[in-house]
Write a protein that holds these residues in place. Sequence first.
Motif, mmCIF file in Angstrom:
data_model
loop_
_atom_site.group_PDB
_atom_site.id
_atom_site.type_symbol
_atom_site.label_atom_id
_atom_site.label_comp_id
_atom_site.label_asym_id
_atom_site.label_seq_id
_atom_site.Cartn_x
_atom_site.Cartn_y
_atom_site.Cartn_z
ATOM 1 N N GLU A 44 -2.527 3.350 4.442
ATOM 2 C CA GLU A 44 -3.854 2.747 4.451
ATOM 3 C C GLU A 44 -4.942 3.821 4.334
ATOM 4 O O GLU A 44 -5.836 3.726 3.487
ATOM 5 C CB GLU A 44 -4.049 1.939 5.723
ATOM 6 C CG GLU A 44 -3.203 0.684 5.794
ATOM 7 C CD GLU A 44 -3.625 -0.226 6.929
ATOM 8 O OE1 GLU A 44 -4.805 -0.162 7.351
ATOM 9 O OE2 GLU A 44 -2.780 -1.001 7.417
ATOM 10 N N ARG A 89 -2.109 5.941 -4.219
ATOM 11 C CA ARG A 89 -1.065 5.381 -3.357
ATOM 12 C C ARG A 89 0.307 5.368 -4.041
ATOM 13 O O ARG A 89 1.334 5.332 -3.377
ATOM 14 C CB ARG A 89 -1.462 3.968 -2.926
ATOM 15 C CG ARG A 89 -2.562 3.973 -1.865
ATOM 16 C CD ARG A 89 -2.874 2.597 -1.337
ATOM 17 N NE ARG A 89 -3.709 2.684 -0.144
ATOM 18 C CZ ARG A 89 -4.808 1.976 0.055
ATOM 19 N NH1 ARG A 89 -5.204 1.113 -0.872
ATOM 20 N NH2 ARG A 89 -5.502 2.107 1.175
ATOM 21 N N LEU A 135 0.820 -1.212 0.000
ATOM 22 C CA LEU A 135 0.000 0.000 0.000
ATOM 23 C C LEU A 135 0.849 1.255 0.000
ATOM 24 O O LEU A 135 0.342 2.344 -0.248
ATOM 25 C CB LEU A 135 -0.914 0.008 1.232
ATOM 26 C CG LEU A 135 -1.886 -1.158 1.361
ATOM 27 C CD1 LEU A 135 -2.779 -0.959 2.586
ATOM 28 C CD2 LEU A 135 -2.729 -1.338 0.106
ATOM 29 N N THR A 192 3.797 -6.040 6.762
ATOM 30 C CA THR A 192 2.367 -6.239 6.516
ATOM 31 C C THR A 192 2.104 -7.702 6.195
ATOM 32 O O THR A 192 3.026 -8.516 6.095
ATOM 33 C CB THR A 192 1.871 -5.382 5.330
ATOM 34 O OG1 THR A 192 2.410 -5.929 4.106
ATOM 35 C CG2 THR A 192 2.306 -3.933 5.467
#
Length: 448
Positions: free
Chosen positions: A443, A420, A271, A304
């Motif tokens: 996010e 992003r 992300l 992540t």
Amino acid sequence: MENNRRSFIKKLGVAGATAAIIPSVFASEGKPLNFLNRIETKRNSKPIAIALIGAGGMGVADTKTALEHDNINLLAVCDLYDGRLEESKKRWGNNLFLTKKYEDILKRGDIDAVIIGTPDHWHKKISLDALKAGKHVYCEKPMIHSVEEGHEIVKAWKKSGKVYMVGSQGLSSLGNEKAKQLLEEGAIGEINYAEGFWARNSPLGAWQYPIPNDASPQTVDWKKFVEPTTKRPFDEDRFFRWRNYTDYGTGMSGDLFVHLFSSLHFITNSLGPTKVAATGGLRYWHDGREVPDVLLGMFDYPDTESHSAFNLSLRCNFVDGTSGSTYLKIVGSKGSMEVTWDDVLLKQNTASNDNDPFTEEKASEESMTRSDRKKILPPSDTFYEAERGYKGAHYDHFANFFHAIRTGGTVVEDPVFGFRAAAPALLCNDSYRQNKFIQWDPEQMKIV
């Protein structure tokens, strides 16, 4: 998170690890890759009518590529310079609707989609107006001129129900798709570092595009050009060489870093970074431009579910004696990948071990009895190359766009993905100008 990733890699077993290092042609490997919904247009597919808004170099290149697909019809072109409108007529026919007002195009009910190839400072306004008018949108990267604009486009896109594709066309390359597959198969282990480099060398100066002899307030709608930003007297340099100026362009990071972010995020399912820092300067092209010609960016990516924590380094150089070079390198605990749009070089730092006790024992015995004997080593480098006849990432990017329009589907680089990718690139400009680290929430897509 790390255990989940390792569990996935372990489940691949020896067969999966072997598949990851066997050289072969992208399109002919067992099960076809389908990360990008790369689907050829059928000749009997529903026609799509398009219009071009912004007929400069990239807008023209986009339109030429779009028209390589079957059943795509160009109906209109908008540009603020008379010469480009005339060139469009010569290039695509006298039946084109030509205008300097993009609003005239959006009013037409016979146009399904628009290509936005304008300078960056017009991307948001035209995108919002096009979505509101019920048009599908292909917008050149970066999608935005400033980070603050991102959520407006995302919100308008979700409300519209239309397809919106951001034009970082290299994202749709076979090279990126192969790298994504190799990473998911565990070919380089856990990522810990990545780097990207983009260089250009032009005798005239990077972004010093040619200025037509007839450039003047009579042939250019300068008032419209500066409408969203600072009002100034007519300046042919600012109009035709707009990337050099912060009112209209987004510098090296907005032009080139965003490509590298797009590819990296696609390959890793990331992300984005949580920390951004940049430095650089005007080292050579002292020609009135307001943006650096050398820029270095550093980024922290968090741990992540998709990837381990890693650092990213990006570099751009417009004073480069190599006449231009580009690459994205992803480094992991077991090896690395050097990725371009057409190929991938996989380097593995250790040979795979099948953990067979018998094999290990025999190897140990041989080591003691014939210590001077050379061994046959497995290959550590594997080169993957696209098949001859590959039409390229730009073609495939539009294939994804048109397929989504016809089927009511999705695209790989929608506004959320595009935001992003653009945000950390544009934050490089802020870090450079403010001389500080910037914290980013990938996010929620906001500055912390």
